[in-house]
Scaffold this active site. Structure first.
Site, PDB file in Angstrom:
ATOM      1  N   CYS A 116       3.423   5.803   4.251  1.00 21.97           N
ATOM      2  CA  CYS A 116       4.422   4.995   4.949  1.00 21.97           C
ATOM      3  C   CYS A 116       5.473   4.422   4.007  1.00 21.97           C
ATOM      4  O   CYS A 116       6.527   3.985   4.458  1.00 21.97           O
ATOM      5  CB  CYS A 116       3.745   3.858   5.713  1.00 21.97           C
ATOM      6  SG  CYS A 116       3.016   2.601   4.643  1.00 21.97           S
ATOM      7  N   ASN A 117       5.205   4.411   2.705  1.00 26.03           N
ATOM      8  CA  ASN A 117       6.192   3.828   1.796  1.00 26.03           C
ATOM      9  C   ASN A 117       6.405   4.630   0.516  1.00 26.03           C
ATOM     10  O   ASN A 117       6.907   4.097  -0.459  1.00 26.03           O
ATOM     11  CB  ASN A 117       5.818   2.383   1.439  1.00 26.03           C
ATOM     12  CG  ASN A 117       4.391   2.262   0.949  1.00 26.03           C
ATOM     13  OD1 ASN A 117       3.860   3.201   0.371  1.00 26.03           O
ATOM     14  ND2 ASN A 117       3.782   1.117   1.180  1.00 26.03           N
ATOM     15  N   GLU A 162      -6.432   2.624   3.440  1.00 30.39           N
ATOM     16  CA  GLU A 162      -5.976   3.896   4.002  1.00 30.39           C
ATOM     17  C   GLU A 162      -5.504   4.881   2.941  1.00 30.39           C
ATOM     18  O   GLU A 162      -5.640   6.089   3.087  1.00 30.39           O
ATOM     19  CB  GLU A 162      -4.832   3.669   4.999  1.00 30.39           C
ATOM     20  CG  GLU A 162      -5.258   3.038   6.301  1.00 30.39           C
ATOM     21  CD  GLU A 162      -5.045   1.533   6.260  1.00 30.39           C
ATOM     22  OE1 GLU A 162      -4.950   0.991   5.140  1.00 30.39           O
ATOM     23  OE2 GLU A 162      -4.988   0.915   7.330  1.00 30.39           O
ATOM     24  N   ALA A 178      -2.419   5.550  13.578  1.00 27.74           N
ATOM     25  CA  ALA A 178      -2.886   5.354  14.950  1.00 27.74           C
ATOM     26  C   ALA A 178      -4.387   5.087  15.021  1.00 27.74           C
ATOM     27  O   ALA A 178      -4.845   4.197  15.753  1.00 27.74           O
ATOM     28  CB  ALA A 178      -2.519   6.567  15.806  1.00 27.74           C
TER      29      ALA A 178
END
Length: 450
Positions: free
Chosen positions: A46-47, A114, A201
């Site tokens: 995500c980053n 994660e 999710a």
């Protein structure tokens, strides 16, 4: 050959740029054969988007250019902007960086869990695509082991902090829920819509369950919602496209995790809400954004983004961070020692080739004079066994000296004593000395020449 990495992350770039680079990184695999790199693994989260690659030492710059040109070709960004966005790390810095990334020390939420799974899945994807070379496999496997060690022996991440947990904490804060009872009551009574079955999710659904949520609908434009829900206990409700409009109108919280190409605009969201004034919290966890940032301007709508999470991420306890860094230091040194040990392979093979050459010439003379008589075969068997034994200790010492950074002493000795110049290329696996004639086992289990 040497390993290097190309790194673009939240430390240097805005997340929109990272998202565009991440989309472009899908072009690395197909372009690998003509890039000058011998292997590549892409880690996109995500980053961050990072390309770990292997190339000939003199060809790193050419491989870098080839890989980044492949990224640029898959994005709308100018080639020069893509090249400027990535930092290049050499072999030593690459190992340390990946190990720190894998344990969560380089994350927006320090200690997040994660990322270790994302590192593991990046390697798996590269192996399935056939782009992961042996050195890259060893690098990523070492990073995965380090993440497990840090998880087992430190308190880093013990609080279960993650991008998802911080985002949901922010949702509670924005609604003024300051005590545990109020927070649990809110989630128990809230109607929640999860859009997409992307990277976060699964963690999101698990977090919602832990917080007491009972009414969660899941929609996937790709049709994966039913399987996604079934794989996670079946307690949430899979929603088809026709049910989404009603779900948006009734939702207290909408969480985006699809990363699709289309964003939900403020106008569309307002239309789906039927002009209602019911407070709505939108949590956008997609790197490429599921919602137009302008939805934050709608009345009674709060928007939480990955940037919000980064700014709100709590600091980890200094002791846990220090302990994790110490384990990373140890793991990096162990990895480097192993790599130095492998650098001895060429010297070991050179000595073995020289020794076997001498042996084979002598055996040719024996066979020319005596043929394959029983006596000649016994001599050959004995000599080959002796050579194996004689080469064992020099091979062990070569590995040890290489791990200590003293391989040059071994190579100097080979040249001084035997006149052997160790080749400067990777060696293939070196096996035992094989006899020229078939062999069988005698009654005591020892191999003998037939």
């Amino acid at each position: 050959m040497t390993v290097f990495s190309l790194v673009a992350s939240h430390h240097d770039l805005d997340l929109d740029t990272v998202a565009r680079l991440s989309a472009g990184a899908t072009g690395v695999g197909p372009a690998l054969p003509g890039s000058g790199a011998a292997g590549a693994v892409v880690l996109a989260t995500c980053n961050r988007v990072e390309i770990y690659a292997e190339a000939d030492g003199a060809g790193v710059e050419a491989a870098r250019a080839g890989l980044l040109s492949a990224v640029a070709a898959s994005t709308s960004l100018p080639d020069e902007d893509v090249h400027a966005a990535f930092r290049t790390l050499d072999a030593d810095a690459t190992a340390r960086h990946l190990f720190e990334v894998g344990v969560g020390l380089d994350s927006a939420v320090v200690g997040e869990r994660e990322i270790a799974g994302q590192v593991r899945r990046a390697l798996t994807a590269a192996q399935e695509a056939g782009t992961a070379s042996g050195p890259l496999v060893r690098l990523f496997e070492s990073a995965t082991r380090t993440a497990k060690d840090v998880g087992s022996h430190t308190a880093l991440g013990a609080a279960g902090r993650s991008v998802v947990s911080v985002a949901l904490d922010l949702a509670e804060e924005l609604r003024g829920l300051t005590d545990a009872a109020a927070q649990r009551d809110f989630w128990a009574g809230a109607t929640i819509l999860l859009i997409g079955t992307g990277a976060y999710a699964g963690t999101t659904l698990a977090q919602l369950a832990d917080r007491g949520a009972t009414t969660v609908g899941v929609h996937s434009a790709s049709g994966r919602a039913e399987q996604f829900v079934a794989d996670r206990g079946g307690w949430a409700l899979a929603l088809g496209g026709e049910a989404v409009a009603g779900a948006v109108a009734e939702a207290d919280v909408i969480i985006g995790s699809s990363g699709g190409e289309r964003q939900i605009s403020p106008e569309r969201l307002q239309e789906l809400r039927e002009g209602g004034r019911r407070p709505l919290t939108v949590v956008d966890l997609a790197l490429s954004r599921d919602f137009d940032p302008a939805v934050a301007d709608l009345p009674d709508v709060d928007l939480i983004t990955l940037e919000s999470v980064r700014l709100a991420a709590p600091e980890q306890a200094q002791v846990a961070v220090a302990e994790a860094r110490a384990l990373v230091d140890d793991a990096v040194e162990e990895y480097r020692a192993a790599q130095r040990g492998r650098s001895a392979d060429a010297a070991i093979k050179a000595l073995r080739r020289h020794t076997l050459g001498v042996l084979d010439r002598e055996l040719e003379r024996v066979r020319a004079r005596h043929g394959c008589t029983a006596a000649a075969e016994e001599v050959e068997f004995a000599l080959r066994r002796m050579v194996n034994q004689l080469l064992h200790e020099p091979s062990v010492r070569a590995k040890r000296l290489a791990a200590e950074g003293r391989l040059d002493r071994y190579e100097d000795a080979l040249e001084a004593v035997f006149g052997i110049e160790a080749p400067g290329r990777p060696a293939s696996e070196v096996g035992t000395v094989e006899a020229a004639c078939p062999a069988h086992e005698d009654e005591g289990g020892a191999a003998r020449i037939a």
